[in-house]
Design a protein around this motif. Structure first.
Motif, mmCIF file in Angstrom:
data_model
loop_
_atom_site.group_PDB
_atom_site.id
_atom_site.type_symbol
_atom_site.label_atom_id
_atom_site.label_comp_id
_atom_site.label_asym_id
_atom_site.label_seq_id
_atom_site.Cartn_x
_atom_site.Cartn_y
_atom_site.Cartn_z
ATOM 1 N N TRP A 214 1.406 5.259 105.796
ATOM 2 C CA TRP A 214 2.257 6.353 105.331
ATOM 3 C C TRP A 214 1.730 6.953 104.030
ATOM 4 C CZ3 TRP A 214 5.381 9.562 107.408
ATOM 5 C CH2 TRP A 214 6.220 10.345 106.619
ATOM 6 N N ASP A 215 1.622 8.277 104.028
ATOM 7 C CA ASP A 215 1.194 9.033 102.853
ATOM 8 C C ASP A 215 2.441 9.678 102.236
ATOM 9 O OD1 ASP A 215 0.269 10.928 101.041
ATOM 10 O OD2 ASP A 215 -1.396 11.580 102.306
ATOM 11 N N ASN A 216 2.915 9.112 101.122
ATOM 12 C CA ASN A 216 4.129 9.608 100.458
ATOM 13 C C ASN A 216 4.007 11.043 99.998
ATOM 14 O OD1 ASN A 216 6.354 7.979 100.475
ATOM 15 N ND2 ASN A 216 5.754 6.803 98.669
ATOM 16 N N ASN B 218 2.100 13.574 101.251
ATOM 17 C CA ASN B 218 2.076 14.554 102.341
ATOM 18 C C ASN B 218 3.123 14.302 103.425
ATOM 19 O OD1 ASN B 218 -0.147 16.094 101.309
ATOM 20 N ND2 ASN B 218 -1.445 14.350 101.830
ATOM 21 N N HIS B 219 3.856 13.209 103.309
ATOM 22 C CA HIS B 219 4.923 12.852 104.256
ATOM 23 C C HIS B 219 4.451 12.790 105.709
ATOM 24 C CE1 HIS B 219 7.867 12.896 101.057
ATOM 25 N NE2 HIS B 219 7.324 14.039 100.646
ATOM 26 N N ARG B 220 3.346 12.113 105.881
ATOM 27 C CA ARG B 220 2.820 11.884 107.236
ATOM 28 C C ARG B 220 1.906 10.666 107.199
ATOM 29 N NH1 ARG B 220 -2.450 13.907 107.645
ATOM 30 N NH2 ARG B 220 -3.031 15.242 105.909
#
Length: 191
Positions: free
Chosen positions: A62-64, A66-68
């Motif tokens: 999870w990339d906080n 970019n939210h993906r």
């Protein structure tokens, strides 16, 4: 006496392929939990370190910002770790805790002069001890509380350790076998 145990490393499928082809790359820095090295979940507090490695691979996707997810497939790798007893720092035992406290006494002045802002000093102390040749530390193990997806989503924060991890400083020396245990799709696990 030589200790031999299984370590499980959770990562992306692409990173796993690189590891199988050319071995692990160490995490480097004084903020690392147990100093420089390659990190593994091992048996200890939990009898299912391979499941913890899977959960770690999923949460790390999870990339906080970019939210993906940064990757779509996770992978768990099993490695066999061998280390001479004299080169193992076991922080799950009283003797290991006494050693880390000794490191703190040895390096207290040096740490103050470094003026580093660290929440925890464990990794720095281990790196300093290695660098100064105080103790030949190849593998370090300890009990930690790690927030996986459920704990992060529900904002659960505990002090009670939920896993045992280890770090291997020289993977070419202390890892004798590595293979992929299983892979899966992130989205299938997060529904």
């Amino acid at each position: 006496m030589t200790h031999r145990f299984k370590g499980y490393h959770g990562t992306s499928v692409n990173s796993a392929k690189e590891i199988i082809a050319s071995n692990y790359k160490r995490s480097i820095g004084d903020k690392e939990w147990l100093g420089n090295g390659v990190y593994f979940f091992i048996e200890g507090i939990s009898s299912k370190p391979e499941e913890q490695a899977k959960k770690w691979a999923i949460v790390q996707a999870w990339d906080n910002l970019n939210h993906r997810d940064k990757y779509k497939q996770y992978c768990v790798i099993k490695s066999i770790i061998e280390v001479n007893e004299d080169n193992l720092l076991d922080l799950t035992k009283e003797e290991g805790v006494e050693i880390i406290n000794y490191f703190l006494e040895c390096f207290e002045n040096k740490i103050n002069k470094l003026n580093k802002k660290l929440d925890f000093l464990d990794g720095l102390l281990i790196n300093l001890a290695r660098g100064e040749g105080i103790l030949p530390i190849d593998v370090v193990k300890g009990n930690f509380y790690i927030k996986f997806a459920k704990e992060r989503i529900k904002r659960i924060n505990l002090r009670t350790p939920n896993c045992t991890i280890c770090t291997v400083f020289e993977p070419d020396t202390n890892i004798v076998d590595t293979n992929i245990v299983f892979t899966g799709d992130i989205k299938d696990e997060t529904k």
